[in-house]
Design a protein around this motif. Structure first.
Motif, mmCIF file in Angstrom:
data_model
loop_
_atom_site.group_PDB
_atom_site.id
_atom_site.type_symbol
_atom_site.label_atom_id
_atom_site.label_comp_id
_atom_site.label_asym_id
_atom_site.label_seq_id
_atom_site.Cartn_x
_atom_site.Cartn_y
_atom_site.Cartn_z
ATOM 1 N N GLY A 190 0.769 -1.191 0.123
ATOM 2 C CA GLY A 190 0.035 0.048 -0.019
ATOM 3 C C GLY A 190 0.986 1.164 0.124
ATOM 4 O O GLY A 190 2.006 1.310 -0.411
ATOM 5 N N VAL A 191 0.474 2.283 0.577
ATOM 6 C CA VAL A 191 0.976 3.609 0.628
ATOM 7 C C VAL A 191 1.067 4.117 2.148
ATOM 8 O O VAL A 191 0.111 3.949 2.951
ATOM 9 N N GLU A 192 2.299 4.369 2.574
ATOM 10 C CA GLU A 192 2.250 4.826 3.886
ATOM 11 C C GLU A 192 1.865 6.156 4.180
ATOM 12 O O GLU A 192 1.840 7.321 3.372
ATOM 13 N N PHE A 193 1.541 6.432 5.462
ATOM 14 C CA PHE A 193 1.115 7.763 5.833
ATOM 15 C C PHE A 193 1.531 7.961 7.272
ATOM 16 O O PHE A 193 1.609 6.858 8.127
ATOM 17 N N THR A 194 1.706 9.111 7.713
ATOM 18 C CA THR A 194 1.877 9.522 9.398
ATOM 19 C C THR A 194 0.541 10.139 9.861
ATOM 20 O O THR A 194 0.419 11.244 9.216
ATOM 21 N N PHE A 195 0.319 9.728 11.005
ATOM 22 C CA PHE A 195 -0.794 10.046 11.843
ATOM 23 C C PHE A 195 -0.127 10.517 13.316
ATOM 24 O O PHE A 195 0.063 9.525 14.025
ATOM 25 N N GLN A 196 -0.187 11.744 13.339
ATOM 26 C CA GLN A 196 0.601 12.285 14.962
ATOM 27 C C GLN A 196 -0.689 12.677 15.816
ATOM 28 O O GLN A 196 -1.356 13.558 14.994
ATOM 29 N N ILE A 204 -7.115 12.483 23.606
ATOM 30 C CA ILE A 204 -6.264 12.472 22.567
ATOM 31 C C ILE A 204 -6.742 13.407 21.399
ATOM 32 O O ILE A 204 -7.868 13.920 21.311
ATOM 33 N N LEU A 205 -5.897 14.285 20.848
ATOM 34 C CA LEU A 205 -5.880 15.276 19.984
ATOM 35 C C LEU A 205 -4.940 15.202 18.815
ATOM 36 O O LEU A 205 -4.183 15.198 18.535
ATOM 37 N N PRO A 206 -5.800 15.285 17.529
ATOM 38 C CA PRO A 206 -5.045 14.858 16.132
ATOM 39 C C PRO A 206 -4.265 16.021 15.734
ATOM 40 O O PRO A 206 -4.672 17.114 15.763
ATOM 41 N N MET A 207 -3.199 15.509 15.044
ATOM 42 C CA MET A 207 -2.674 16.664 14.080
ATOM 43 C C MET A 207 -2.919 16.500 12.502
ATOM 44 O O MET A 207 -3.396 15.172 12.255
ATOM 45 N N PRO A 208 -2.445 17.132 11.704
ATOM 46 C CA PRO A 208 -2.754 16.964 10.333
ATOM 47 C C PRO A 208 -1.938 15.892 9.851
ATOM 48 O O PRO A 208 -0.825 15.547 10.231
ATOM 49 N N TYR A 231 5.038 16.054 3.174
ATOM 50 C CA TYR A 231 4.140 17.073 2.718
ATOM 51 C C TYR A 231 2.809 16.856 3.568
ATOM 52 O O TYR A 231 2.453 15.863 3.990
ATOM 53 N N SER A 232 1.981 17.920 3.472
ATOM 54 C CA SER A 232 0.485 17.755 3.999
ATOM 55 C C SER A 232 -0.365 18.858 3.386
ATOM 56 O O SER A 232 0.034 19.444 2.600
ATOM 57 N N CYS A 233 -1.465 18.417 3.593
ATOM 58 C CA CYS A 233 -2.523 19.137 2.819
ATOM 59 C C CYS A 233 -3.367 20.199 3.671
ATOM 60 O O CYS A 233 -3.464 19.912 4.769
ATOM 61 N N PRO A 234 -3.961 21.091 2.824
ATOM 62 C CA PRO A 234 -4.818 22.016 3.743
ATOM 63 C C PRO A 234 -6.008 21.451 4.383
ATOM 64 O O PRO A 234 -6.462 21.858 5.520
ATOM 65 N N ASN A 235 -6.684 20.440 3.823
ATOM 66 C CA ASN A 235 -7.693 19.754 4.594
ATOM 67 C C ASN A 235 -7.324 18.674 5.741
ATOM 68 O O ASN A 235 -8.174 18.288 6.411
ATOM 69 N N HIS A 236 -5.891 18.675 5.986
ATOM 70 C CA HIS A 236 -5.424 17.656 7.122
ATOM 71 C C HIS A 236 -5.424 16.055 6.684
ATOM 72 O O HIS A 236 -5.100 15.422 7.474
ATOM 73 N N GLY A 269 2.302 12.463 25.699
ATOM 74 C CA GLY A 269 3.197 13.003 25.043
ATOM 75 C C GLY A 269 2.581 13.118 23.540
ATOM 76 O O GLY A 269 1.643 13.409 23.411
ATOM 77 N N ILE A 270 3.445 12.619 22.603
ATOM 78 C CA ILE A 270 3.037 12.732 21.331
ATOM 79 C C ILE A 270 3.401 11.142 20.778
ATOM 80 O O ILE A 270 4.150 10.570 20.997
ATOM 81 N N LEU A 271 2.044 10.671 20.392
ATOM 82 C CA LEU A 271 2.163 9.294 19.645
ATOM 83 C C LEU A 271 1.905 9.389 18.114
ATOM 84 O O LEU A 271 1.217 10.114 17.486
ATOM 85 N N TYR A 272 2.986 8.788 17.356
ATOM 86 C CA TYR A 272 2.926 8.794 15.977
ATOM 87 C C TYR A 272 2.623 7.396 15.388
ATOM 88 O O TYR A 272 3.473 6.378 15.884
#
Length: 438
Positions: A190-196, A204-208, A231-236, A269-272
């Motif tokens: 597949g294609v990888e992506f990062t969710f922090q 728990i509060l999400p980041m883009p 990179y990241s996108c305007p719609n998060h 802390g931060i979970l990624y």
């Protein structure tokens, strides 16, 4: 608030900038003097980040009220526990909670124990013959991983052919003989992506979302690195990640935080989450117990909520909000020639900061000393922030000519062509979706 930042990479440069922007008086300890952080800090101590007692001594000398831990290695050494025992609250998980990153076998068993969605078949081996038999019986493509920290490197992915299985077995045997154990798991295409996310043990509060480019060379070729850009996108979201995929990945992270709390090791802390988006949905490739690098550089400049406020919420268990601007970002790392296999080091680069930043680019320093000497790893991250991905990319490209030296970078990070390539790959895997705009 007097805050100690531990670490001296590009990620920490972005963290330090966000802390100072939100009113912190910044102090830093890292193994080299980062020129970007040196301009921001009121005091700077030099020590290896894993020498926890030395770091603590600097914290006490500086009289800080809080610490913010950047890299993973000191988390493995229990730096948060030691700071808290000495009356200094710290942003980052304690040693046991950080095992989500520092012990991959623990993380896989943890997901299985709590039936957290997005998990995959795996086995941990300390016996060579058992490992060889299991790979043969499994019959499909596998991933071979060291149990501990690898700095984004050290993982081998192999395919369907018999010779690939022989390669997997040989590498797994090498790791068993070196480390005593090895993790072997099913491969996910597949294609990888990062969710922090930010978390205080309960909330728990999400980041883009962001997407990293780990391969050294353009067109996703060459050896794996710590990350050549993102990179990241305007719609998060990301063009190939649907709202449903996003919610499923968020549920994996939410369930992880809840399960850690139930086990008596609350995660703060931060979970990624590093996810692979497969045809069936997001699969967790690995947890990281801190911001990504370069992904921190995508999200922190967009943060509207003061990072000091978020940090206080994390350590107090009272995390309330984390709001981000709706803009696109592109980050490209300039790295020494020869990186990552045989990087040039010990030579200086010329940086005309004023000219580089004239069109809105931002520079974040990493493995480069205060006199701009290359130290052998990723040197300078150039970030662009704009209404569109194309404009963010143009901002980065306008800055690069003003940085001269024995460096190279991936021009294709965040380009429309490379993003469309990822959309095509998901469609070739049989996933039906309408791409999000970016």
């Amino acid at each position: 608030m007097r805050i100690l930042l531990v670490g001296g990479g590009g990620r920490e440069n972005a963290i330090g900038e966000a802390l100072v922007k939100s009113g912190a008086e910044l102090y830093v300890v890292s193994k080299h003097k980062n020129p970007g952080l040196a301009k921001l800090a009121k005091g700077y101590g030099l020590a290896n980040e894993t020498e926890v007692e030395k770091v603590l001594a600097y914290a006490e000398e500086f009289g800080v009220e809080m610490a913010f831990i950047g890299p993973e290695a000191p988390l493995e050494r229990g730096i948060v526990d030691i700071f808290e025992e000495n009356g200094i609250p710290a942003v980052g998980p304690g040693r046991e909670a950080a095992k989500l990153e520092t012990d991959k076998a623990f993380a896989r068993a943890f997901m299985e124990r709590h039936k957290i969605q997005g998990r995959k078949a795996f086995r941990v081996f300390d016996d060579v013959s058992e490992m060889r038999s299991w790979i043969d019986e499994f019959g499909g493509p596998v991933v071979v991983k060291p149990i501990g920290l690898t700095g984004g490197k050290g993982v081998r992915v192999v395919g369907h052919q018999l010779r690939d299985n022989d390669e997997a077995k040989a590498y797994a045997e090498e790791l068993i003989r070196r480390d005593g154990k090895v993790l072997v798991e099913e491969r996910t295409d597949g294609v990888e992506f990062t969710f922090q996310v930010f978390c205080d043990g309960r909330h728990i509060l999400p980041m883009p979302l962001a997407q990293d480019y780990p391969h050294a060379y353009e067109n996703d070729e060459g050896p794996i690195t710590g990350g050549m850009g993102s990179y990241s996108c305007p719609n998060h979201l990301l063009p190939f990640v649907t709202k449903e995929d996003y919610e499923r990945a968020f549920e994996t992270l939410r369930a992880t935080i809840e399960a850690m709390r139930k086990e008596g090791t609350p995660y703060r802390g931060i979970l990624y989450g590093q996810f692979m988006l497969s045809r069936e949905g997001p699969v967790l490739i690995e947890y990281n117990a801190r911001f990504g690098d370069p992904e921190a550089i995508n999200v922190l400049p967009l943060l509207k909520t003061p990072l000091t406020e978020i940090a206080e919420g994390i350590v107090d268990g009272n995390l309330r909000k984390a709001e981000f601007e709706e803009k696109a970002t592109v980050v490209k790392y300039l790295v020494p020639k020869g990186y990552p296999v045989n990087p040039i080091k010990g030579v200086k680069v010329e940086v005309n900061e004023k000219a580089a930043e004239e069109n809105g680019a931002r520079l974040y320093y990493a493995s480069i000393d205060e006199d701009f000497t290359l130290l052998g790893s990723r040197a300078i991250a150039v970030a662009g922030i704009a209404e569109t991905l194309e404009e963010a990319g143009r901002i980065v490209e306008s800055a690069v000519p003003h940085i001269r030296g024995e460096l190279f970078y991936r021009r294709d990070v965040g380009t429309r062509e490379s993003v469309e390539k990822r959309v095509r790959l998901m469609r070739e895997l049989g996933k039906e979706f309408e791409p999000n705009s970016c």
